[in-house]
Design a protein around this motif. Structure first.
Motif, PDB file in Angstrom:
ATOM      1  N   GLY A  56     156.444  98.549 113.034  1.00 64.28           N
ATOM      2  CA  GLY A  56     155.080  98.557 113.420  1.00 64.28           C
ATOM      3  C   GLY A  56     154.994  97.171 114.153  1.00 64.28           C
ATOM      4  N   PRO A  57     153.738  96.877 114.588  1.00 68.16           N
ATOM      5  CA  PRO A  57     153.550  95.742 115.325  1.00 68.16           C
ATOM      6  C   PRO A  57     153.999  94.318 114.892  1.00 68.16           C
ATOM      7  N   GLY A  58     154.185  93.453 115.626  1.00 68.55           N
ATOM      8  CA  GLY A  58     154.716  92.220 115.419  1.00 68.55           C
ATOM      9  C   GLY A  58     156.044  91.955 115.462  1.00 68.55           C
ATOM     10  N   ALA A  59     156.938  92.719 115.905  1.00 67.27           N
ATOM     11  CA  ALA A  59     158.141  92.267 116.280  1.00 67.27           C
ATOM     12  C   ALA A  59     158.491  92.537 117.960  1.00 67.27           C
ATOM     13  N   GLU A  60     159.679  92.041 118.461  1.00 64.14           N
ATOM     14  CA  GLU A  60     159.912  92.168 119.771  1.00 64.14           C
ATOM     15  C   GLU A  60     160.047  93.548 120.215  1.00 64.14           C
ATOM     16  N   PRO A  61     159.800  93.838 121.490  1.00 61.65           N
ATOM     17  CA  PRO A  61     159.714  95.402 121.910  1.00 61.65           C
ATOM     18  C   PRO A  61     161.181  95.934 121.579  1.00 61.65           C
ATOM     19  N   ARG A  62     162.226  95.107 121.862  1.00 63.24           N
ATOM     20  CA  ARG A  62     163.652  95.975 121.796  1.00 63.24           C
ATOM     21  C   ARG A  62     163.805  96.448 120.279  1.00 63.24           C
ATOM     22  N   GLU A  63     163.492  95.223 119.277  1.00 67.56           N
ATOM     23  CA  GLU A  63     163.747  95.743 117.952  1.00 67.56           C
ATOM     24  C   GLU A  63     162.641  96.554 117.446  1.00 67.56           C
ATOM     25  N   ARG A  64     161.704  96.843 117.944  1.00 69.85           N
ATOM     26  CA  ARG A  64     160.574  98.046 117.647  1.00 69.85           C
ATOM     27  C   ARG A  64     161.192  99.100 118.060  1.00 69.85           C
ATOM     28  N   ARG A 100     164.316 100.195 118.592  1.00 73.32           N
ATOM     29  CA  ARG A 100     165.451 100.450 117.779  1.00 73.32           C
ATOM     30  C   ARG A 100     165.031 100.824 116.413  1.00 73.32           C
ATOM     31  N   ALA A 101     163.949 100.361 115.816  1.00 71.43           N
ATOM     32  CA  ALA A 101     163.605 100.728 114.541  1.00 71.43           C
ATOM     33  C   ALA A 101     162.786 101.941 114.650  1.00 71.43           C
ATOM     34  N   PHE A 102     162.154 102.032 115.747  1.00 69.01           N
ATOM     35  CA  PHE A 102     161.565 103.394 115.873  1.00 69.01           C
ATOM     36  C   PHE A 102     162.639 104.767 116.180  1.00 69.01           C
ATOM     37  N   LEU A 103     163.651 104.207 116.821  1.00 71.38           N
ATOM     38  CA  LEU A 103     164.585 105.395 117.158  1.00 71.38           C
ATOM     39  C   LEU A 103     165.483 105.738 115.872  1.00 71.38           C
ATOM     40  N   HIS A 104     165.521 104.632 114.965  1.00 71.96           N
ATOM     41  CA  HIS A 104     166.302 104.919 113.840  1.00 71.96           C
ATOM     42  C   HIS A 104     165.441 105.831 112.769  1.00 71.96           C
ATOM     43  N   GLY A 113     152.243  99.820 110.752  1.00 72.50           N
ATOM     44  CA  GLY A 113     152.870  99.326 109.466  1.00 72.50           C
ATOM     45  C   GLY A 113     153.518  97.908 109.747  1.00 72.50           C
ATOM     46  N   PRO A 114     154.525  97.686 108.970  1.00 75.20           N
ATOM     47  CA  PRO A 114     154.891  96.240 108.911  1.00 75.20           C
ATOM     48  C   PRO A 114     156.259  96.313 110.111  1.00 75.20           C
ATOM     49  N   PRO A 115     156.509  95.290 110.536  1.00 72.41           N
ATOM     50  CA  PRO A 115     157.479  94.994 111.668  1.00 72.41           C
ATOM     51  C   PRO A 115     158.814  95.371 110.740  1.00 72.41           C
ATOM     52  N   PRO A 116     159.856  95.786 111.632  1.00 71.25           N
ATOM     53  CA  PRO A 116     159.808  95.869 112.972  1.00 71.25           C
ATOM     54  C   PRO A 116     159.494  97.279 113.499  1.00 71.25           C
TER      55      PRO A 116
END
Length: 188
Positions: free
Chosen positions: A84-92, A94-98, A79-82
């Motif tokens: 999905g791929p394309g964002a920095e690892p820390r933001e990914r 954070r987005a994943f956990l949320h 999917g789209p960042p953050p």
């Protein structure tokens, strides 16, 4: 070469009817109202079919969880960042956990029922996918760190029994849980 076994069309139709009936019962009566006999009657199939297909209520709960899980995995894998791929690892992370926190609360009763099937049942399919994804991101964020154990530490606060206890018994809002997860991510 492995052979992929396809589901018969009548079996697929029955599965769809059963899951729609079960979802309808859960929507109206909650997980407590989910009985195999009622689901079978609502779906127009025999109770034996339901037990052969899903095993028990926990198996049925896993099947109900599965559709949303597939969409969630597609979102964090492609999917789209953050998220999905394309964002920095820390933001990914954070987005994943949320997103996982939201998903856990939305299906909390089903997750609690599914987790009750066996003591280690929650560490299978979806957990393995979540863990693998987080471990990969943590390894990028902190090369040389024990990414596997850190992924477990990040996922632990989102275990359904703990989320149920914190949100229902302690009155802690999901925003507070997410803020605590953010502190953990910042610590990476």
């Amino acid at each position: 070469m492995a052979v992929v076994k396809r589901e018969r069309s009548d079996a697929a139709r029955n599965r769809a009817k059963i899951l729609a009936a079960a979802a309808g019962i859960v929507a109206v009566h909650g997980v407590e109202g989910l009985s195999m006999a009622e689901v079978a009657a609502a779906a127009g199939v025999g109770v034996g079919t339901l037990y052969r297909r899903f095993g028990d209520r926990s198996g049925l709960a896993y099947a109900l969880i599965d559709d949303r899980e597939r969409a969630f995995q597609a979102a964090f894998l492609e999917g789209p960042p953050p998220l999905g791929p394309g964002a920095e690892p820390r933001e990914r992370v954070r987005a994943f956990l949320h997103a996982l926190a939201d998903r856990t609360v939305e299906q909390l009763d089903l997750l609690l029922m599914a987790d009750s099937a066996a003591p280690l049942s929650r560490f299978g399919g979806a957990y393995a996918a979540h863990h693998g994804h987080l471990a990969m991101l943590v390894a990028r964020l902190r090369p040389g760190a024990d990414a596997a154990c850190l992924a477990d530490a990040l996922l632990a606060p989102l275990a359904a029994p703990l989320v149920a206890y914190r949100t229902r018994e302690c009155g802690i809002g999901l925003d507070r849980v997410k803020a605590a997860l953010d502190v953990l991510v910042d610590g990476l």
